[in-house]
Design an enzyme around this catalytic site. Structure first.
Site, short mmCIF file in Angstrom:
data_model
loop_
_atom_site.label_atom_id
_atom_site.label_comp_id
_atom_site.label_asym_id
_atom_site.label_seq_id
_atom_site.Cartn_x
_atom_site.Cartn_y
_atom_site.Cartn_z
CG MET A 255 18.57 -19.01 3.71
SD MET A 255 18.12 -18.05 2.56
CE MET A 255 16.49 -17.88 2.41
CG ASN B 54 15.74 -26.53 4.99
OD1 ASN B 54 16.29 -25.71 4.01
ND2 ASN B 54 15.39 -27.74 4.88
CB CYS B 55 14.44 -20.33 4.00
SG CYS B 55 14.43 -19.72 5.79
CB VAL B 56 16.29 -23.52 0.01
CG1 VAL B 56 16.17 -23.65 -1.30
CG2 VAL B 56 16.87 -22.14 0.50
#
Lengths: 347, 142, 428
Positions: free
Chosen positions: C209, C241-243
């Site tokens: 992530m 990139n999820c954060v």
């Protein structure tokens, strides 16, 4: 009508100078001393309903009790706004103004304002939390300080959003505030790059934290009469480290009595510092904290007197914030004890 | 996708300081683990203590973009050394300061079990990417 | 390498019987789109909705935002190495549906983030309140592993953008912009007197992530390397990139990297924009040392006089940023950094987790900890329950009336570290 309570010290209250610095808080109706000028500057929409006067020594030596008592006095008058000082460069007065303002802000939840010289220790201690109008370093600056304070105080009372420190005249609080700029970030980056390439002036949007620079104090004029203290970040402590000062990243400092002690020996002192080879410091702690040499100098009449206490901590990995906090506290004690100079040793 | 590697690690030199049970379980028997039954900050403080004893910080103590007041889990790889490594000291002190900054702002929510397990997974994958890098480079075999 | 970027200005998006662009209106055949993105057995359901600027709509939790593009001339296709073959892209002609965006939303992990408000105060902070958004909400099968889930959602977004982008293939663009970067020596010959400028493009690469892909390669496994700026415009760099919604670079931002655009603006006039160095932000300090050494070495190798360095993310990458800055400066290369700040809610804390004296020219995208109140919205696409569990949200963030009290961190793209926005911070 905006109800204002004003706080001043014994000197501006007309009670007396240093000899009266231990007077307890007292409450007077209406204006006293600089309150006259403040009243005029505040104009018709505000009224100073009461003035609290307290001795600087009394306040600083009894902070909790004095604060509680003063808050009680202020609360009684149900103010909309609280103003303290200006304190100019008077250190204990500045600390008192800052402490009271913060307490009023926290407990009574009304706007507060004080004024002082930028180098007043109270400024550094409270600028993050309070609006402090920047004044000259002496009371001769009263004529400019008062209108500036009145203007800002009225804005605060009206709950107006304040502009940048330079335009409003308060000491930069060192806080970061979001703003929208005219250009997007990438464009600003290209412009800054061009300025840097051409050697032109540019202003960084995020100045790196201060790697502090301290301007030297004026020299001690007569060493033979000076009381000199020893302070160290080399971790020298009485054997056994009674206060358990950490070997690194210290969260506290120690204050130790050396009355009558002529020499630090391997039996009596050691270092708590974890960042250097302790063998030589443990053999003879005078190598880090030169008590023996200062006793000699004292005997020879080179210096007036070695101060009765030394202050110590470990500098190893200790945060700047903690170091500052330690020094801000014991520097006040050193001043109150009449110390004129400090020898600060590090390792 | 990266996973716990089956390779043989030399014990002793490197270790993972963690409060994440998943990291402990995945590396049990492969790497030295200092497991802490405690909080994020306790992992940072033990890391600092190890740095004082001469250990070097091998993985960044603030790995990941999940903020220190959101995830309760933290894992850091350290490696033994003979003297105080100042760079490691600066990094761990800055990380502790950053942790304080976030934890003074807001309390960590009371997470449910499945969210806690998500945090464990992410922390595990972050540290696994460090383990993988150190395995490839041979850093574990020093 | 020369790329013509043909912009087709999209004024409205509607569902229709055919997927096409007509007089600035993008029509989407919903079923055809569902067919194009469907088929992944890891996803239980996929829903599609539209959110337009000015509507009282909130999209959350947002995973990625992608601009629909199509390659109409020249080698390769959009998103090489992932959707298209790994041909070298960045030359020929590419059409862009300017003003439209694909937004993927859904829960990948329990704690969530990424809010786009199409109106109200939150809309001022996200670039994606100004785009016409085709929102794709993905629900996974039960017990799907997080990394599988992330990958499935990422692929749906890329497929959707590719499918929609195709609608622009045969449309005459409203505006064509030409970007050209010459091979090193030719460029030096063409602009002999001009200072040589580069861009150091830091990519988030810490792990699950927190990943970025270059031509399909996980960028944590690369050493810093060179890329033509126009390759980026064809989707050579993708976000996994999820954060950290506020300061990660969604794929849309990679495609439209404003530092690249603005460096091109004065290319050949004030300087020679030589090219882009991509580097990573890994977890180990050894990787950081290696990558920053390599970055400085490449900059020297290219004879750069000055560079802009952009960061992605919080904390760990601050160390990479400072290492890059220090090492570039030590080589005599003038450096400007682009970052954002975590200065605490009151703005009184130190903004970055690292600092260096060499960092004397910094552009900031603002303090991500500043608190904002997002009023309730009439329509929610996605789920609001995660508001409490959003990065920067906090216990009780979601109020009974549907408003959300949270830090700017929750807003997608709010404190862009590639300078997408006008938001910044200053000392008070």
């Amino acid at each position: 009508m905006i109800r204002v309570v004003h706080y001043i010290n014994q000197f501006y209250g007309g009670i007396g100078g240093e000899e009266k610095a231990d007077i307890k808080p007292e409450l007077k109706e209406g204006v006293v001393g600089p309150g006259m000028a403040l009243k005029a500057a505040l104009g018709a929409n505000a009224e100073i309903v009461a003035t609290v006067i307290c001795g600087d020594s009394y306040f600083n030596e009894n902070i909790d009790a004095a604060t509680a008592e003063i808050i009680g006095m202020i609360e009684k008058h149900n103010p909309d706004l609280f103003i303290a000082g200006p304190a100019f460069n008077a250190g204990r007065y500045g600390v008192a103004c800052g402490s009271i303002c913060k307490a009023v802000k926290d407990k009574l939840n009304i706007p507060v304002l004080t004024g002082m010289y930028i180098e007043n220790p109270g400024a550094d201690m409270f600028k993050k939390e309070l609006y402090i109008v920047e004044t000259a370093n002496a009371a001769t600056g009263m004529r400019t300080a008062v209108p500036a304070m009145a203007k800002l105080a009225l804005k605060l009372a009206a709950n107006e959003t304040l502009g940048a420190p330079a335009e409003e005249g308060y000491i930069a609080r060192g806080v970061r505030k979001n703003i929208f700029r005219a250009e997007r970030g990438s464009k600003r980056a290209v412009n800054m790059l061009l300025a840097k390439l051409k050697g032109e002036a540019f202003e960084t949007e995020y100045p790196m934290p201060d790697f502090d620079r301290v301007a030297p104090n004026p020299p001690v004029l007569d060493l033979t009469k000076a009381k000199i203290a020893l302070v160290t970040s080399g971790g020298i402590v009485p054997k056994g480290n009674p206060d358990r000062i950490e070997s690194s990243s210290a969260s506290k400092y120690g204050k130790y009595d050396i009355e009558g002690i002529m020499d630090l020996t391997a039996e009596t002192y050691e270092t708590a510092h974890g960042g250097y080879d302790p063998v030589y410091a443990n053999q003879d702690s005078d190598r880090v904290l030169p008590v023996d040499v200062l006793r000699d100098l004292e005997k020879e009449g080179v210096i007036g007197k070695l101060h009765r206490y030394f202050y110590t901590t470990t500098g190893n990995g200790t945060s700047v914030a903690n170091s500052k906090k330690f020094a801000a506290t014991f520097a006040q004690e050193l001043l109150a004890d009449g110390v004129q100079a400090v020898i600060l040793t590090s390792t | 996708m990266a996973s716990a590697r089956g390779g043989v690690f030399l014990r002793g030199a490197a270790q993972i300081i963690t409060n994440n049970p998943m990291v402990r379980d995945k590396y049990e028997g492969k790497l030295d683990i200092s497991f802490i039954d405690g909080k994020y900050i306790d992992v940072l403080k033990l890391t600092r203590d190890k740095v004082h004893q001469g250990f070097r910080v091998m993985s960044h103590p603030l790995a990941g973009s999940i903020k220190p007041n959101e995830t309760p889990y933290r894992s850091v790889i350290v490696m033994s050394g003979s003297s105080l490594d100042h760079e490691s000291l600066m990094i761990i002190e800055d990380s502790i300061l950053a942790h304080e900054k976030f934890s003074s702002g807001k309390q960590m929510p009371r997470w449910s079990g499945s969210i806690l397990s998500d945090f464990q997974v992410i922390d595990y994958h972050l540290i696994d990417s460090a383990v993988e890098s150190m395995t490839t480079s041979g850093a574990f075999y020093l | 390498m020369r790329l013509e970027l043909g912009k087709i200005f999209i004024k409205d998006v509607q569902f229709g019987s055919e997927t096409k662009v007509e007089q600035g209106v993008l029509y989407i055949n919903k079923q055809a789109l569902l067919d194009a993105v469907g088929g992944d057995t890891r996803l239980k359901s996929i829903e599609i909705d539209i959110a337009k600027p000015g509507e009282e709509t909130r999209i959350m939790p947002v995973k990625d935002v992608i601009e629909p593009r199509v390659k109409v001339e020249g080698p390769g296709g959009i998103f090489p190495g992932v959707i298209s073959k790994v041909d070298v892209v960045g030359s020929g002609r590419t059409h862009v549906l300017k003003g439209a965006a694909v937004v993927t939303a859904g829960k990948i992990v329990g704690f969530q983030e990424g809010i786009i408000d199409m109106s109200g105060p939150g809309a001022d902070y996200t670039p994606f309140s100004k785009t016409l958004n085709v929102v794709i909400l993905c629900t996974p099968v039960d017990n799907l592993q997080q990394h599988e889930h992330e990958q499935a959602v990422r692929m749906v977004g890329l497929k959707a953008a590719t499918f929609i982008g195709e609608a622009g293939r045969n449309v005459t663009p409203d505006e064509v912009k030409v970007y050209e970067t010459l091979p090193l020596l030719e460029g030096a010959k063409q602009y002999p007197g001009l200072p040589r400028v580069g861009y150091v493009y830091m990519l988030q690469t810490q792990g699950l992530m927190h990943d970025t892909y270059v031509y399909g390669v996980d960028a944590k496994r690369i050493v810093p390397t060179l890329i033509y700026p126009t390759e980026v415009m064809d989707g050579a760099i993708l976000s996994g990139n999820c954060v950290s919604a506020c300061d990660k670079n969604p794929t849309y931002n990679h495609l439209n990297n404003p530092i690249i655009e603005d460096l091109y603006e004065r290319h050949g006039k004030d300087y020679n924009f030589v090219g882009v160095i991509i580097t990573n932000e890994n977890v180990t300090l050894a990787d950081k040392e290696r990558s920053s050494n390599w970055t400085a070495k490449l900059a020297e190798y290219l004879n750069l006089d000055a560079v802009i360095v952009s960061e992605e993310g919080f904390g760990n990458p601050d160390t990479d940023l400072m290492m890059n800055c220090k090492k570039l400066t030590a080589k005599g290369i003038k450096t400007v950094l682009v970052t954002d700040e975590y200065a605490g809610r009151d703005g009184a804390s130190q903004s970055l987790a690292d600092a260096d004296k060499a960092a004397d020219a910094v552009i900031t995208g603002g303090n991500a900890n500043e608190v904002i109140l997002l009023p309730p919205m009439k329509k929610i696409i996605g789920y609001t329950e995660p508001a409490d569990t959003i990065a920067g949200g906090f216990d009780g963030s979601l109020r009974p009336d549907g408003s959300i009290m949270a830090e700017l961190q929750v807003i997608t793209g709010a404190t862009s570290e590639i300078g997408m926005n006008k938001l910044s911070a200053t000392q008070y």
